[in-house]
Design an enzyme around this catalytic site. Structure first.
Site, PDB file in Angstrom:
ATOM      1  CG  HIS A   1      -3.725  -2.347   4.478  1.00  0.00           C
ATOM      2  ND1 HIS A   1      -2.938  -2.987   3.594  1.00  0.00           N
ATOM      3  CD2 HIS A   1      -4.494  -3.216   5.206  1.00  0.00           C
ATOM      4  CE1 HIS A   1      -3.219  -4.065   3.361  1.00  0.00           C
ATOM      5  NE2 HIS A   1      -3.993  -4.542   3.928  1.00  0.00           N
TER       6      HIS A   1
ATOM      7  CB  CYS B   1      -0.945  -5.951   5.675  1.00  0.00           C
ATOM      8  SG  CYS B   1      -2.562  -7.330   6.686  1.00  0.00           S
TER       9      CYS B   1
ATOM     10  CD  GLU C   1      -1.566   0.671   2.395  1.00  0.00           C
ATOM     11  OE1 GLU C   1      -1.798  -0.822   2.023  1.00  0.00           O
ATOM     12  OE2 GLU C   1      -1.274   0.780   3.535  1.00  0.00           O
TER      13      GLU C   1
ATOM     14  N   GLY D   1      -1.144  -7.552   1.403  1.00  0.00           N
ATOM     15  CA  GLY D   1      -1.980  -8.087  -0.031  1.00  0.00           C
ATOM     16  C   GLY D   1      -1.747  -9.729   0.715  1.00  0.00           C
TER      17      GLY D   1
END
EC number: 4.3.3.6
Length: 196
Positions: A170, A79, A172, A47
């Site tokens: 990332h 991140c 995910e 984020g």
């Protein structure tokens, strides 16, 4: 079955939940401090790190997160989550959670327009993992007790220190759940040690 929390204040929360479930663990979106007591491991999603820090402060999560880290329960930062776990941040006076003996530089791969994907070799995971880098940080320096799991060029992009795992990218945001599965195994091992 281990129960893994995903800090639900900001970031790719749903994607992490999906990846945890695909890796054979129970996923819990953590939005209240007391939920930290119910989980075996915690993912700090990507984020925007300054926004994430503001939300952590607003909801009084910082000390409970530091306590969670001190308890030895595994944590995985992706991140912005990597930035939260680092003890030293270039250009900043103080760390956030500060659980890992690493120095991190924010936005080190450039801005949003400089986002990219790269094939990574990740120790303990595989040779051909596609890393998605979005305004990604990277690890500038590590202590001797930190294992470097992956590099991109000459930059460290995945590291592990005991129960703590951090990645610049990332995992995910792909359908390849091997990095999350690696973390799930870390959580299982930590839980087994507590039982013995």
């Amino acid at each position: 079955m281990v129960k893994i929390g995903v800090l639900g204040l900001q970031g790719a929360v749903r994607e992490h939940v999906k990846s945890v479930e695909a890796s054979g663990a129970e996923a819990v979106v953590v939005k209240r401090i007391e939920q930290l007591e119910e989980i075996d491991g915690l993912i700090l999603p990507g984020g925007e790190s300054t926004t994430m820090r503001r939300l952590i402060d607003k909801y009084a999560f910082m000390e409970p997160l530091r306590t969670f880290a001190k308890s030895g329960k595994p944590m995985f930062g992706t991140c912005a989550g990597m930035i939260l776990l680092a003890k030293t941040l270039i250009g900043y006076d103080e760390a956030h959670i500060g659980a890992m003996d690493i120095t991190v530089e924010r936005n080190a791969f450039g801005r949003q327009k400089d986002s990219f994907e790269a094939a990574l070799s990740i120790k303990g995971v595989g040779e051909d993992f596609v890393g998605v880098f979005i305004r990604a940080p990277y690890v500038v320096n590590v202590a001797d007790n930190v294992e470097v799991l992956s590099t991109h060029g000459d930059r460290m992009v995945a590291v592990r220190q005991g129960p703590f795992l951090a990645a610049s990218f990332h995992p995910e945001l792909t359908d390849d759940h091997r990095v999350t599965a690696y973390f799930v195994e870390m959580v299982k091992e930590a839980k087994m040690k507590k039982v013995v």
